[in-house]
Design a protein around this motif. Structure first.
Motif, PDB file in Angstrom:
ATOM      1  N   ARG A  60       0.831  -1.206   0.000  1.00  0.00           N
ATOM      2  CA  ARG A  60       0.000   0.000   0.000  1.00  0.00           C
ATOM      3  C   ARG A  60       0.867   1.259   0.000  1.00  0.00           C
ATOM      4  O   ARG A  60       2.036   1.213   0.408  1.00  0.00           O
ATOM      5  CB  ARG A  60      -0.916  -0.011   1.226  1.00  0.00           C
ATOM      6  N   PRO A  61       0.329   2.375  -0.467  1.00  0.00           N
ATOM      7  CA  PRO A  61       1.096   3.630  -0.453  1.00  0.00           C
ATOM      8  C   PRO A  61       1.618   3.935   0.946  1.00  0.00           C
ATOM      9  O   PRO A  61       0.883   3.852   1.932  1.00  0.00           O
ATOM     10  CB  PRO A  61       0.057   4.674  -0.904  1.00  0.00           C
ATOM     11  N   GLY A  62       2.888   4.267   1.019  1.00  0.00           N
ATOM     12  CA  GLY A  62       3.506   4.565   2.304  1.00  0.00           C
ATOM     13  C   GLY A  62       3.871   3.347   3.115  1.00  0.00           C
ATOM     14  O   GLY A  62       4.445   3.483   4.207  1.00  0.00           O
ATOM     15  N   LYS A  63       3.550   2.143   2.593  1.00  0.00           N
ATOM     16  CA  LYS A  63       3.807   0.904   3.326  1.00  0.00           C
ATOM     17  C   LYS A  63       4.784   0.007   2.556  1.00  0.00           C
ATOM     18  O   LYS A  63       4.744  -1.219   2.710  1.00  0.00           O
ATOM     19  CB  LYS A  63       2.502   0.135   3.546  1.00  0.00           C
ATOM     20  N   ARG A  64       5.655   0.594   1.736  1.00  0.00           N
ATOM     21  CA  ARG A  64       6.559  -0.220   0.933  1.00  0.00           C
ATOM     22  C   ARG A  64       7.377  -1.140   1.833  1.00  0.00           C
ATOM     23  O   ARG A  64       7.968  -0.723   2.829  1.00  0.00           O
ATOM     24  CB  ARG A  64       7.498   0.687   0.127  1.00  0.00           C
ATOM     25  N   ASP A 171       7.551   5.771 -10.323  1.00  0.00           N
ATOM     26  CA  ASP A 171       6.678   5.563  -9.166  1.00  0.00           C
ATOM     27  C   ASP A 171       5.975   4.208  -9.167  1.00  0.00           C
ATOM     28  O   ASP A 171       5.306   3.860  -8.189  1.00  0.00           O
ATOM     29  CB  ASP A 171       5.624   6.665  -9.098  1.00  0.00           C
ATOM     30  N   ASP A 183      12.525   4.379   6.148  1.00  0.00           N
ATOM     31  CA  ASP A 183      11.367   5.033   6.760  1.00  0.00           C
ATOM     32  C   ASP A 183      10.116   4.166   6.680  1.00  0.00           C
ATOM     33  O   ASP A 183       9.365   4.047   7.656  1.00  0.00           O
ATOM     34  CB  ASP A 183      11.103   6.378   6.078  1.00  0.00           C
ATOM     35  N   SER A 184       9.877   3.564   5.505  1.00  0.00           N
ATOM     36  CA  SER A 184       8.644   2.787   5.370  1.00  0.00           C
ATOM     37  C   SER A 184       8.676   1.542   6.246  1.00  0.00           C
ATOM     38  O   SER A 184       7.680   1.192   6.887  1.00  0.00           O
ATOM     39  CB  SER A 184       8.402   2.403   3.906  1.00  0.00           C
ATOM     40  N   ASP A 192      -0.229  -4.080  10.221  1.00  0.00           N
ATOM     41  CA  ASP A 192       0.101  -4.077   8.793  1.00  0.00           C
ATOM     42  C   ASP A 192       0.404  -5.480   8.284  1.00  0.00           C
ATOM     43  O   ASP A 192       0.149  -5.785   7.111  1.00  0.00           O
ATOM     44  CB  ASP A 192       1.301  -3.166   8.517  1.00  0.00           C
TER      45      ASP A 192
END
Length: 435
Positions: A60-64, A171, A183-184, A192
């Motif tokens: 998911r976006p931001g959850k790489r 992207d 960071d992710s 998650d």
């Protein structure tokens, strides 16, 4: 220990009779799960391979990195067993489970003895249906992923791959590391992990291959028990993407005595009617020790210890890629030679002699892939995911031998494009700069 030794012997000794008629059973369970089965009852051992289409592209976006972390933590405890308890239970059954996360799929490989089949599958079911994702386990595996990410920051090969993928895919999920970023990954939670499992393990995207001492009815019952309670459908898969490779050279400065080079261009889809000729062409250009690139770059000029090229057929894109390492003082010449050979094959094609040699090698080597129950089960799954028919094993060499010189040279002219051949060089290459 005796049971484990038997399992190992089964992996080593069972060689698939590729040249003989291969009976692949196509079964559908009462619960609607499709599977391919090759029965082999001479040894009381079975290899089960399960893949779910989707993989890390479903982060998911931001959850790489969430799918990768989830798969790496899946075996760290289930039901009322913590990580150590689960490992002891698995080892007591002389079973093995491997969980993998890739761009386009997640995979489960199970190996078990017939006498322990029910118990082994019950244990695996607990891992899939009742994973614990204990916080200490998530944190421990997270630390391992972070270590991989740290090492990748100073590994020239990883740096080159990262730069090439980002350049080609931007992207799109193919443009970033399956492992995620610092960071992710740092921000991923236990919740998650449960969410990622529900996204990637769904019944509508299951592919199964089984080889060994199990009947169709036994496999059918096993699969419904093992997988029948998974969610019915998964989220939308990403759109197709053409690699944004327009040619040229990108240099990533890094202090190292040898530069690492990755090069590539747009490739060919696996379901393209010309895939087999393209596969043969790649073998001739860069597929093996006798390829043109090896001969010109290594043998004649001694610019590298090894160089290769390969076809990459993602689910949503495709590439022709290659890689080599060379001293900083010689890498510029090596890049020029690769360019020349790329242009030469695009303009002139190959010779009849090269085609004959490649056919002989590819048809002779094919049987070596079938060297155990496990590899065969993986091949069965791969065939299904690629949309190949059950008789492909028997007909594949015929398809290779049927390729004519005119046909392959037409395909070469169609797919090889020297103008868009793109290089990423990580190191301190003399005489090379980004252009």
């Amino acid at each position: 220990m005796k049971h484990f030794a038997v399992a190992l012997m089964a992996l080593v000794w069972f060689v698939f009779p590729v040249q003989a008629a291969v009976e692949i059973q196509d079964i559908t369970t009462p619960g609607g799960i499709n599977a391919w089965l090759v029965e082999e009852h001479s040894i009381p051992f079975t290899a089960l391979e399960i893949s779910f289409r989707g993989g890390t592209v479903l982060d998911r976006p931001g959850k790489r990195g969430e799918v990768n972390l989830m798969m790496a933590t899946l075996e760290e405890g289930a039901g009322d067993m913590d990580a150590q308890g689960f490992a002891k239970a698995r080892d007591a059954l002389a079973a093995s489970f491997d969980f993998g996360a890739y761009s386009d799929s997640v995979t489960i490989s199970a190996r078990f003895l017939t006498e322990n089949r029910d118990e082994a599958m019950q244990l695996l079911r607990q891992a899939l249906m009742e994973p614990r994702f204990d916080q200490d386990a998530v944190d421990r595996v997270r630390g391992q992923v972070m270590s991989i990410l740290r090492n990748a920051e100073t590994d020239p090969g990883d740096m080159a791959s990262k730069a090439f993928n980002a350049m080609g895919f931007g992207d799109h999920p193919y443009g970033s590391d399956d492992n995620g970023t610092f960071d992710s990954v740092a921000g991923l939670t236990r919740d998650d992990m449960f969410a990622a499992k529900s996204r990637v393990m769904t019944r509508d995207r299951i592919y199964v291959g089984a080889v060994g001492d199990i009947s169709a009815q036994e496999l059918s019952t096993l699969l419904d028990d093992l997988l029948g309670d998974l969610p019915a459908t998964g989220p939308k898969l990403p759109n197709r993407v053409d690699p944004a490779l327009a040619g040229g050279i990108t240099v990533v400065p890094f202090e190292t005595p040898q530069s690492v080079v990755i090069f590539g261009q747009k490739g060919i889809r696996r379901d393209d009617p010309d895939f087999i000729p393209a596969y043969i062409a790649n073998e001739i250009l860069g597929g093996g020790a006798d390829s043109r690139l090896m001969r010109e770059v290594r043998e004649k000029r001694g610019l590298t210890y090894g160089i290769g090229a390969y076809l990459v057929a993602f689910d949503h894109s495709e590439l022709i890629m290659g890689q080599f390492s060379s001293g900083n003082g010689s890498v510029s010449e090596a890049v020029d030679v690769v360019k020349q050979e790329w242009a030469k094959i695009a303009a002139d094609g190959i010779t009849e002699e090269e085609l004959d040699i490649a056919k002989t090698y590819l048809t002779g080597a094919y049987a070596l892939r079938f060297d155990g129950n496990g590899p065969i089960a993986r091949i069965l799954v791969g065939m299904q995911m690629d949309g190949l028919s059950k008789d492909y094993i028997a007909t594949r060499n015929d398809l290779v031998n049927a390729v004519t010189l005119d046909q392959i040279n037409q395909v070469i002219k169609r797919i090889y494009d020297p103008e868009t051949l793109t290089f990423v060089v990580v190191g301190q290459p003399d005489g090379l700069q980004t252009n």
